[in-house]
Design an enzyme around this catalytic site. Structure first.
Site, PDB file in Angstrom:
ATOM      1  N   GLY A 117      31.200  84.976  60.889  1.00  0.00           N
ATOM      2  CA  GLY A 117      30.534  83.724  60.574  1.00  0.00           C
ATOM      3  C   GLY A 117      29.779  83.194  61.776  1.00  0.00           C
ATOM      4  O   GLY A 117      29.906  83.726  62.894  1.00  0.00           O
ATOM      5  N   GLU A 157      39.923  86.725  66.072  1.00  0.00           N
ATOM      6  CA  GLU A 157      39.985  85.259  66.100  1.00  0.00           C
ATOM      7  C   GLU A 157      40.865  84.669  67.197  1.00  0.00           C
ATOM      8  O   GLU A 157      40.578  83.576  67.699  1.00  0.00           O
ATOM      9  CB  GLU A 157      40.434  84.738  64.728  1.00  0.00           C
ATOM     10  CG  GLU A 157      39.370  84.821  63.643  1.00  0.00           C
ATOM     11  CD  GLU A 157      39.169  86.218  63.086  1.00  0.00           C
ATOM     12  OE1 GLU A 157      38.225  86.424  62.311  1.00  0.00           O
ATOM     13  OE2 GLU A 157      39.975  87.133  63.423  1.00  0.00           O
ATOM     14  N   ASP A 166      41.115  84.975  59.136  1.00  0.00           N
ATOM     15  CA  ASP A 166      40.919  84.346  57.823  1.00  0.00           C
ATOM     16  C   ASP A 166      40.176  85.323  56.927  1.00  0.00           C
ATOM     17  O   ASP A 166      40.324  86.523  57.070  1.00  0.00           O
ATOM     18  CB  ASP A 166      40.210  82.997  57.963  1.00  0.00           C
ATOM     19  CG  ASP A 166      38.773  83.124  58.480  1.00  0.00           C
ATOM     20  OD1 ASP A 166      38.457  84.121  59.178  1.00  0.00           O
ATOM     21  OD2 ASP A 166      37.958  82.236  58.185  1.00  0.00           O
ATOM     22  N   GLY A 213      34.163  87.460  59.368  1.00  0.00           N
ATOM     23  CA  GLY A 213      33.557  87.330  58.050  1.00  0.00           C
ATOM     24  C   GLY A 213      32.930  88.611  57.540  1.00  0.00           C
ATOM     25  O   GLY A 213      32.791  88.805  56.327  1.00  0.00           O
TER      26      GLY A 213
END
Length: 358
Positions: free
Chosen positions: A71, A142, A150, A119
């Site tokens: 992302g 992350e 995520d 992502g």
């Protein structure tokens, strides 16, 4: 849908033969996802799933550097500093897209060439046909930016053999083709120079007929030879114990891994370990995404996300000042706060999780 639609050129959509093509088209940004890109992909999948003229879907990245680096974390950093809800809105739609990909009723072919992180894993590794190449570098990095895996990453890593997923989650290490296959993040290896030929062949034939002509065996990875100490060390109950086991293992690679972990956000490490272990017992992906959404929203208001992105991406000094700075300073109560419900109006709602886990 038109055969070519360039209303928004960050995602190019086309239909070739009976295959819907999605091309992430931000090569200068390593095809990092924005909110409009997520919405555009989701709309295309909804349309193509209902279109009898489309038998399968293929997703790829423009350029030669990677499918998708994740992302837009600069935007998330700015949102966290400003205290707005743009990132929560983005994640809500992104996680819905991840769930749609996982339950897509037609073959979903992901070309996981080059960099596939964060992502990028979310738009590929939930697909039914996942292809890696000798250039693939797959990671959920992350913890290095004060965040937590995520996009269904804790679901995927929680289901990797033994403790491999825990290792990848805590270290954020990028793996190549063989290790991605070993960890269940990919299904097939195809040499990068054959991807154009593979894509052309998919326009006329189903993936299950085409892939055997292209799939091969990748060069050996690293993880298979390290399974013994990875499974032993990461079976410990806490991050502190994991690090201690790694330091006393006697293998230089284990010691180096411990040092890698200790450079990450202490809070992120503890929350990540809890998230991966809880994900294993939550059942379907949708339930895990509900948990991840809660964790992500709480992380947005915690200090380490802003600081981690500042150090790695904004100022690039690679010297984050984590708060708190040590694992011993992160309590069980601190960790538990990341899993707290968001309230009835803020929870992530997905088709099979209307009554989400408590």
């Amino acid at each position: 849908m038109k055969s070519e639609d360039a209303v928004d050129d960050t995602v190019l959509l086309a239909v070739e033969g009976r295959t819907g093509l999605i091309t992430l088209n931000r090569p200068k940004a390593l095809n990092a996802l924005t909110h409009p890109m997520v919405l555009r992909i989701d709309e295309a999948l909804l349309t193509w799933e209902r279109d009898p003229a489309v038998d399968q879907v293929l997703i790829r990245g423009a350029g030669e550097r990677g499918l998708c680096a994740g992302g837009d974390i600069r935007a998330i950093h700015d949102d966290a500093k400003a205290g707005t809800s743009a990132s929560a809105d983005f994640w809500r739609d992104e996680y819905r897209l991840n769930a749609r990909i996982a339950r897509f009723r037609k073959p979903y072919v992901a070309l996981m060439d080059g960099i596939v992180m964060g992502g990028g894993v979310g738009v590929s590794a939930h697909g039914s046909v996942r292809v890696v190449t000798e250039r693939s570098r797959v990671a959920m990095p992350e913890t290095g930016i004060g965040f937590v895996p995520d996009v269904g990453g804790t679901y995927l890593l929680g289901r990797a053999p033994g403790q491999l997923g825990t290792h990848l989650a805590l270290t954020g290490a990028a793996v190549g083709a063989a290790d991605a296959l070993l960890c269940g993040l990919a299904d097939h290896f195809v040499p990068a120079d054959r991807l154009p030929e593979l894509t052309a062949a998919l326009a006329g034939s189903p993936a299950h007929e085409v892939l055997p002509r292209f799939a091969g065996t990748p060069a050996p990875g690293e993880l298979a030879g390290r399974r013994d100490w990875i499974d032993r060390c990461y079976a410990a109950d806490t991050v502190e114990e994991i690090v201690e086991r790694l330091l006393t293992e006697g293998d230089p690679a284990a010691k180096e891994t411990a040092e890698t972990i200790l450079a990450k956000s202490p809070t992120s490490l503890k929350v990540t370990l809890a998230a991966v272990r809880r994900a294993r017992g939550l059942g379907p992906l949708e339930q895990v995404l509900v948990q991840e959404y809660r964790v992500s929203c709480h992380a947005l208001r915690a200090p380490d996300l802003v600081e981690g992105v500042r150090a790695q991406v904004v100022d690039k000094d690679r010297d984050p000042r984590w708060s708190p700075p040590a694992l011993a300073d992160v309590s069980d109560e601190d960790v538990e706060r990341f899993f707290a419900r968001l309230g009835p109006d803020r929870e992530l709602r997905l088709p099979s999780t209307a009554e989400a886990a408590h």
